[in-house]
Scaffold this motif. Sequence first.
Motif, mmCIF file in Angstrom:
data_model
loop_
_atom_site.group_PDB
_atom_site.id
_atom_site.type_symbol
_atom_site.label_atom_id
_atom_site.label_comp_id
_atom_site.label_asym_id
_atom_site.label_seq_id
_atom_site.Cartn_x
_atom_site.Cartn_y
_atom_site.Cartn_z
ATOM 1 N N ARG A 55 0.823 -1.207 0.000
ATOM 2 C CA ARG A 55 0.000 0.000 0.000
ATOM 3 C C ARG A 55 0.858 1.259 0.000
ATOM 4 O O ARG A 55 0.518 2.263 -0.648
ATOM 5 C CB ARG A 55 -0.935 -0.010 1.208
ATOM 6 N N SER A 56 1.992 1.211 0.729
ATOM 7 C CA SER A 56 2.873 2.381 0.773
ATOM 8 C C SER A 56 3.502 2.646 -0.584
ATOM 9 O O SER A 56 3.908 3.772 -0.879
ATOM 10 C CB SER A 56 3.965 2.183 1.833
ATOM 11 N N GLU A 57 3.595 1.609 -1.415
ATOM 12 C CA GLU A 57 4.149 1.753 -2.765
ATOM 13 C C GLU A 57 3.059 1.946 -3.812
ATOM 14 O O GLU A 57 3.321 1.868 -5.008
ATOM 15 C CB GLU A 57 4.984 0.509 -3.115
ATOM 16 N N ASN A 58 1.812 2.183 -3.338
ATOM 17 C CA ASN A 58 0.666 2.420 -4.229
ATOM 18 C C ASN A 58 0.366 1.236 -5.143
ATOM 19 O O ASN A 58 -0.097 1.407 -6.273
ATOM 20 C CB ASN A 58 0.891 3.687 -5.071
ATOM 21 N N MET A 59 0.630 0.039 -4.653
ATOM 22 C CA MET A 59 0.297 -1.167 -5.410
ATOM 23 C C MET A 59 -1.220 -1.337 -5.411
ATOM 24 O O MET A 59 -1.850 -1.330 -4.348
ATOM 25 C CB MET A 59 0.970 -2.387 -4.766
ATOM 26 N N PRO A 60 -1.843 -1.485 -6.575
ATOM 27 C CA PRO A 60 -3.304 -1.595 -6.643
ATOM 28 C C PRO A 60 -3.835 -2.768 -5.812
ATOM 29 O O PRO A 60 -3.191 -3.814 -5.713
ATOM 30 C CB PRO A 60 -3.572 -1.828 -8.135
ATOM 31 N N LYS A 61 -5.012 -2.587 -5.247
ATOM 32 C CA LYS A 61 -5.623 -3.608 -4.399
ATOM 33 C C LYS A 61 -5.790 -4.923 -5.147
ATOM 34 O O LYS A 61 -5.578 -6.004 -4.593
ATOM 35 C CB LYS A 61 -6.990 -3.113 -3.897
ATOM 36 N N GLU A 62 -6.168 -4.829 -6.438
ATOM 37 C CA GLU A 62 -6.379 -6.069 -7.211
ATOM 38 C C GLU A 62 -5.078 -6.846 -7.404
ATOM 39 O O GLU A 62 -5.088 -8.075 -7.484
ATOM 40 C CB GLU A 62 -7.021 -5.762 -8.570
ATOM 41 N N PHE A 137 11.954 -1.359 9.396
ATOM 42 C CA PHE A 137 10.572 -0.887 9.436
ATOM 43 C C PHE A 137 10.517 0.609 9.191
ATOM 44 O O PHE A 137 11.408 1.346 9.622
ATOM 45 C CB PHE A 137 9.945 -1.161 10.815
ATOM 46 N N LYS A 138 9.448 1.034 8.536
ATOM 47 C CA LYS A 138 9.114 2.451 8.447
ATOM 48 C C LYS A 138 7.765 2.627 9.122
ATOM 49 O O LYS A 138 6.816 1.880 8.846
ATOM 50 C CB LYS A 138 9.026 2.922 6.991
ATOM 51 N N THR A 194 0.939 -0.483 19.627
ATOM 52 C CA THR A 194 1.195 0.819 20.247
ATOM 53 C C THR A 194 0.283 1.888 19.639
ATOM 54 O O THR A 194 0.339 2.155 18.438
ATOM 55 C CB THR A 194 2.671 1.239 20.064
ATOM 56 N N GLU A 195 -0.545 2.480 20.464
ATOM 57 C CA GLU A 195 -1.476 3.498 20.001
ATOM 58 C C GLU A 195 -0.720 4.703 19.442
ATOM 59 O O GLU A 195 0.243 5.177 20.031
ATOM 60 C CB GLU A 195 -2.372 3.945 21.160
ATOM 61 N N GLY A 196 -1.170 5.157 18.286
ATOM 62 C CA GLY A 196 -0.556 6.330 17.672
ATOM 63 C C GLY A 196 0.504 6.015 16.641
ATOM 64 O O GLY A 196 0.931 6.898 15.896
ATOM 65 N N LEU A 197 0.967 4.759 16.583
ATOM 66 C CA LEU A 197 1.963 4.365 15.585
ATOM 67 C C LEU A 197 1.290 3.627 14.429
ATOM 68 O O LEU A 197 0.390 2.820 14.633
ATOM 69 C CB LEU A 197 3.033 3.462 16.203
ATOM 70 N N GLU A 198 1.748 3.904 13.223
ATOM 71 C CA GLU A 198 1.221 3.252 12.024
ATOM 72 C C GLU A 198 2.367 2.590 11.262
ATOM 73 O O GLU A 198 3.379 3.227 10.967
ATOM 74 C CB GLU A 198 0.530 4.273 11.110
ATOM 75 N N LEU A 199 2.220 1.313 10.944
ATOM 76 C CA LEU A 199 3.235 0.600 10.172
ATOM 77 C C LEU A 199 3.103 0.986 8.707
ATOM 78 O O LEU A 199 2.058 0.780 8.090
ATOM 79 C CB LEU A 199 3.052 -0.912 10.334
ATOM 80 N N VAL A 200 4.156 1.564 8.156
ATOM 81 C CA VAL A 200 4.155 1.970 6.749
ATOM 82 C C VAL A 200 4.689 0.846 5.870
ATOM 83 O O VAL A 200 4.102 0.498 4.848
ATOM 84 C CB VAL A 200 5.013 3.240 6.545
ATOM 85 N N SER A 201 5.819 0.265 6.263
ATOM 86 C CA SER A 201 6.402 -0.832 5.489
ATOM 87 C C SER A 201 7.361 -1.620 6.376
ATOM 88 O O SER A 201 7.801 -1.146 7.423
ATOM 89 C CB SER A 201 7.151 -0.300 4.255
ATOM 90 N N ALA A 202 7.643 -2.833 5.938
ATOM 91 C CA ALA A 202 8.562 -3.693 6.681
ATOM 92 C C ALA A 202 9.253 -4.625 5.703
ATOM 93 O O ALA A 202 8.650 -5.090 4.741
ATOM 94 C CB ALA A 202 7.810 -4.498 7.736
ATOM 95 N N GLU A 203 10.519 -4.883 5.949
ATOM 96 C CA GLU A 203 11.267 -5.762 5.057
ATOM 97 C C GLU A 203 12.498 -6.310 5.774
ATOM 98 O O GLU A 203 12.883 -5.831 6.846
ATOM 99 C CB GLU A 203 11.708 -5.002 3.811
ATOM 100 N N PHE A 204 13.094 -7.313 5.163
ATOM 101 C CA PHE A 204 14.388 -7.812 5.612
ATOM 102 C C PHE A 204 15.450 -7.196 4.719
ATOM 103 O O PHE A 204 15.234 -6.975 3.524
ATOM 104 C CB PHE A 204 14.447 -9.339 5.517
ATOM 105 N N THR A 205 16.596 -6.911 5.284
ATOM 106 C CA THR A 205 17.657 -6.281 4.512
ATOM 107 C C THR A 205 19.003 -6.753 5.021
ATOM 108 O O THR A 205 19.082 -7.529 5.977
ATOM 109 C CB THR A 205 17.544 -4.740 4.589
ATOM 110 N N ARG A 206 20.060 -6.306 4.396
ATOM 111 C CA ARG A 206 21.428 -6.637 4.806
ATOM 112 C C ARG A 206 22.259 -5.373 4.789
ATOM 113 O O ARG A 206 22.141 -4.552 3.881
ATOM 114 C CB ARG A 206 22.050 -7.693 3.891
ATOM 115 N N LEU A 207 23.132 -5.256 5.788
ATOM 116 C CA LEU A 207 24.026 -4.103 5.883
ATOM 117 C C LEU A 207 25.474 -4.581 5.949
ATOM 118 O O LEU A 207 25.775 -5.529 6.688
ATOM 119 C CB LEU A 207 23.721 -3.293 7.143
ATOM 120 N N PRO A 208 26.366 -3.961 5.201
ATOM 121 C CA PRO A 208 27.789 -4.318 5.327
ATOM 122 C C PRO A 208 28.251 -4.097 6.760
ATOM 123 O O PRO A 208 27.896 -3.093 7.388
ATOM 124 C CB PRO A 208 28.482 -3.347 4.365
ATOM 125 N N ASN A 209 29.024 -5.024 7.297
ATOM 126 C CA ASN A 209 29.485 -4.887 8.685
ATOM 127 C C ASN A 209 30.921 -4.396 8.795
ATOM 128 O O ASN A 209 31.489 -4.349 9.883
ATOM 129 C CB ASN A 209 29.317 -6.220 9.434
#
Length: 245
Positions: A55-62, A137-138, A194-209
């Motif tokens: 939804r955050s990426e405006n992907m159509p519902k269908e 998460f965003k 948590t009241e007042g917080l909205e999940l925008v997006s979530a994903e798994f990622t990798r960061l160079p260490n």
Amino acid sequence: MGRAFEFRKERKFKRWGHMAKTFTKIGKEITIAVKQGGPDVTGNPRLRSLIATARSENMPKENIERAIKRANEKDMADYKEVVFEGRAPHGIAVLVECTTDNNNRTVANVRSYFTKFGGSLGTSGSVEYLFDRKCFFKIKSEKPIDIEELELEMIDFGVDEVFEEYDEEKDEKTICLYGEFTSFNAIQKHIEETEGLELVSAEFTRLPNGELVELSEEDKAGVEKLLEKLEEDEDVQNVYHTMKE
């Protein structure tokens, strides 16, 4: 601010490319999530988070509904998640996450890209240790929020970095959270409760260490040709590397 923020700030996120690529990527992930955890969003946190991302990426519902339905079709290809590791020119480590219904095709394609652009496909474990797996998460807040206080609160749930990010395209601020890979469900659950917080997006990622490798503009251009070719492949979901941008 920590290392994850600095990495994200300078990385110039190119993955997903354009809208069609974005929808294909999310659609595959939704299909896999349904196969693994079922179509009921109340009992499938991964599916809930992917729908929020869609939804955050405006992907159509269908498109979302079609991806969910596709998981239950008998003739649906069985997608598998595979990881490839290699080296780009000048020793840059590259890790490629794919979702494929034909592993032979994907292996052949990925190997050909590395070869064509002066790199080499490595064996399992050859560069993966150079990256840390994280969840990302965003979120949005209905009211002003103290980032430091939020970070202290979220540490108990596996979050290790919190910062604000401004999206120029959407003209909005979001709060970004990085956490341990295994803490995904705990973090998501706390956000949702948590009241007042909205999940925008979530994903798994990798960061160079480790330290990113700085190259000349000429050498960098050569590496970017390989990265762009990998990202264009329909089986490729994410591409990570150790080059400083």
